[in-house]
Structure formats: structure tokens, C-alpha cells
Design an enzyme around this catalytic site. Structure first.
Site, mmCIF file in Angstrom:
data_model
loop_
_atom_site.group_PDB
_atom_site.id
_atom_site.type_symbol
_atom_site.label_atom_id
_atom_site.label_comp_id
_atom_site.label_asym_id
_atom_site.label_seq_id
_atom_site.Cartn_x
_atom_site.Cartn_y
_atom_site.Cartn_z
ATOM 1 C CG LEU A 108 8.449 0.051 48.389
ATOM 2 C CD1 LEU A 108 7.241 -0.459 47.853
ATOM 3 C CD2 LEU A 108 9.562 -0.166 47.345
ATOM 4 C CG ASP A 109 12.478 6.169 48.858
ATOM 5 O OD1 ASP A 109 13.147 5.739 49.815
ATOM 6 O OD2 ASP A 109 12.784 6.580 47.654
ATOM 7 C CE LYS A 110 4.651 11.072 53.360
ATOM 8 N NZ LYS A 110 4.815 12.473 54.069
ATOM 9 C CB THR B 90 8.370 4.777 46.239
ATOM 10 O OG1 THR B 90 9.555 5.673 45.748
ATOM 11 C CG2 THR B 90 8.529 3.647 45.262
ATOM 12 N NE ARG C 293 13.191 9.539 45.153
ATOM 13 C CZ ARG C 293 12.832 10.332 46.189
ATOM 14 N NH1 ARG C 293 12.784 9.382 47.414
ATOM 15 N NH2 ARG C 293 12.716 11.363 46.370
#
Length: 345
Positions: A172-174, A176, A275
């Protein structure tokens, strides 16, 4: 960063120039100081070969998968232009510049970082990741990551799925938040990776977007690849230019004036997929500082209002269906409450 300049050319009789040299005896993970700064190729034996195939022939100590990764990450320039397509054909006279980021050995340390555990047994662990927590160490984030926390929680984790990313099967993105699965054994790692590849694992997200979609649901089927100018971003890139198939299903859950709460389901799992797709459809994720204008909405958000809400997968040993739901963080629910109050005024 080590740079290789490859000039593709031939002399008048089509043979290699006597000064031509091929890169040899250079290990992929060697110290940067041991790598030559340039390598000039004066003759191409096969005309019109694919870029990745050509580079793997000329740089035999780099694996083809590593070369493809470097291409996708924007580290290859063709005739002084960033090229992210591994399939493009090179021609005589083309100039290729290959930049290899310096390897920074990471000594992974176990750190006592609190974990919000949603499910755990001897095979896998499912967590509710908070915003601001990087998944695995990387340049700029050598510690304080989820991996560092996992090493403290699971002492036997090192070696599962890779030295620097032990146990990680998806990320997961930082900023998110939400559900992320971690493999605790090699069997679980292989099984979970296979589920993601076969699209049998189900990943559902909640996101607040700007604007109001005209329809109630839809599917975005647009390939995603590394942005040709900004290597930190992803973009819609045609498959023939190096993009990878990316499919996102979405459905409106609640309309909140000029904002909308959307349920997303991933069919594929490309970097920044939701995104990028949301931005492309004209409704970027609220708070996304990379893919939207980032207008203030009156709530202090740590980043994009995107939450991995539900995760469904098959247990790697028993075959049992496991379904977990991750409670959205306080800033996400606060945003929804504020938007709801605005619509009722």
C-alpha cells in the site's frame, strides 16, 4: 548512480570496431565503485531487436528481469529520451543510456512499532496499516517501516519473499491506509502471490473523490506505466510503450455535494492504480498531492483519502476463505462527517 552509454553503430564493412568492448565480469549487486561508468557498443549483431533483449545481450551480468525493471522505472534513455517500453525495437545508430541506481545495503532492524492486527495464525498476518507508514525500506526510508515492525513481531520472517521485503506480497502507498496481508512462511508467500496473479484474491477500497461521476458505476481499463518525465509518478501508458494492463471497477456509495464516496475493486494491482485511474476519469482522490490539485477540504489529511477497506483471500493451507474488514482511520471518517454536514446545510 552508475551510467552506461551504448552507441549502436557499425563501421563501413558492418563489423565491430577494433576498440569495441563488452561489459564482462560485473555483478549486478557489486559495489558502485566496481562498475564501469560507460560502455560503448560499436556493432549490433541482430538488427531491430527489442530494447530489453538487446540490453540483456550486451550486459550479460544483468538479468533480463532486472533490465526490464530498470526500463519500467525510467532508468533507460533512447536517443536522450526516457524510454519505458521494453518492447521497442532499437536501430543502428540509436544511443542508449542506462542508469543503474546505486545499491544501498540495508541492515534491517527489528523495531517495536505498534501493529493493528486484523487476523493472524502461523501462516499469515493481516494488518490495518496506518497513514504515513512506509511498507518496506528504501532509499530515504531506511527504517521505521512496516517491515521493521514485522521483524519485531515475527522473528522468523527474514528470508520469506526476499531479503529487503520479507513477507510482503502486495503493498500500500505510504499514505494509503487499510488491510494488507503478510506471509509468514514460504508456502504462504507463494500461495498468496499466486492468488493475486490469478485475481482470486479480492481487494476492495473506499475513496473520496472530487466531483460527481455521471454514472453510478463503471470500469476503468487503461494500462499504467512509469511517467515518461517524472519517475516518481505513474501515468496512462499504452501497452506498446511499456504500460501494463490495469483494471479498476468502481461504484458510487454516497454523493456528498461536489464530492463522492466510491467503492473501488481492483482486478489488477499496479502501482498507484486507483489514484491514476481516478485522476484520468476526472475525479481524483481527495488529498492526493501527486495526482490532484490538492485543494483544501477543511480537514487535515495526511495524504490521499483512500482506504483498503476489505480483503478476501484463501488460506494457503486450509483453503478456507478469509475475509477481513479494516476500520477506516479517524481522519477518513471525519472527512465524511464534515462533507455530510455540508450537504445538509
Amino acid at each position: 548512480m552508475t551510467e552506461f552509454n551504448l552507441q549502436i553503430q557499425e563501421n563501413s564493412d558492418g563489423c565491430a570496431n577494433a576498440k569495441s568492448e563488452r561489459l564482462s565480469s560485473v555483478m549486478e549487486d557489486a559495489a558502485p565503485s566496481l562498475l564501469p561508468s560507460t560502455n560503448t557498443i560499436h556493432c549490433v549483431n541482430t538488427k531491430g531487436d527489442r530494447l530489453d533483449r538487446y540490453l540483456s545481450q550486451e550486459l550479460p551480468d544483468l538479468s533480463r528481469s532486472r533490465i526490464q525493471q530498470l526500463i519500467e522505472q525510467g532508468n533507460v534513455q533512447l536517443n536522450d529520451q526516457v524510454c519505458t517500453s521494453k518492447k521497442i525495437n532499437v536501430k543502428l545508430g540509436d544511443r542508449i543510456t542506462l542508469e543503474i541506481p546505486e545499491v544501498q545495503p540495508l541492515e534491517l532492524l527489528a523495531e517495536d512499532i505498534p501493529l493493528d492486527i486484523l487476523y493472524e495464525d502461523d501462516q499469515l498476518l493481516i494488518l490495518n496499516k496506518p497513514a504515513g507508514l512506509v511498507v518496506h525500506p528504501a532509499p530515504g526510508h531506511p527504517d521505521g517501516t512496516l517491515v521493521n515492525a514485522l521483524l519485531a513481531h515475527c522473528p522468523n520472517l527474514p528470508g520469506i519473499g526476499g531479503i529487503q521485503r520479507p513477507g510482503i506480497v502486495h503493498r500500500l502507498d505510504k499514505d494509503t491506509t487499510g488491510a494488507i496481508a503478510i506471509a509468514k512462511t514460504d508456502i504462504a508467500h507463494r500461495h498468496l502471490q499466486a492468488q493475486l496473479k490469478a485475481k482470486t484474491a479480492r481487494r476492495e477500497y473506499l475513496g473520496v473523490v472530487y466531483g460527481a461521476p455521471k454514472t453510478e458505476s463503471g470500469t476503468i481499463d487503461l494500462p499504467i506505466g512509469r511517467h515518461p518525465q517524472d519517475r516518481k509518478k505513474m501515468a496512462i501508458i499504452p501497452v506498446e510503450q511499456g504500460g501494463r494492463v490495469a483494471v479498476t471497477h468502481w461504484q458510487v456509495l454516497e454523493r456528498l455535494g461536489n464530492f463522492t464516496l466510491i467503492h473501488f475493486q481492483l482486478e489488477t494491482g499496479r502501482t498507484h492504480q486507483i489514484r491514476v485511474h481516478s485522476g484520468k476519469m476526472g475525479h481524483p482522490i481527495v488529498g492526493d498531492r501527486v495526482y490532484s490539485s490538492g485543494h483544501s477540504v477543511g480537514v487535515n489529511l495526511p495524504g490521499q483519502a483512500l482506504h483498503a477497506w476489505r480483503l478476501k483471500l484463501q488460506h494457503p493451507l486450509s483453503g478456507e476463505l478469509i475475509e477481513v474488514t479494516a476500520t477506516p482511520p479517524a481522519h477518513f471518517t471525519k472527512l465524511l462527517e464534515m462533507l455530510k454536514r455540508r450537504t445538509t446545510l
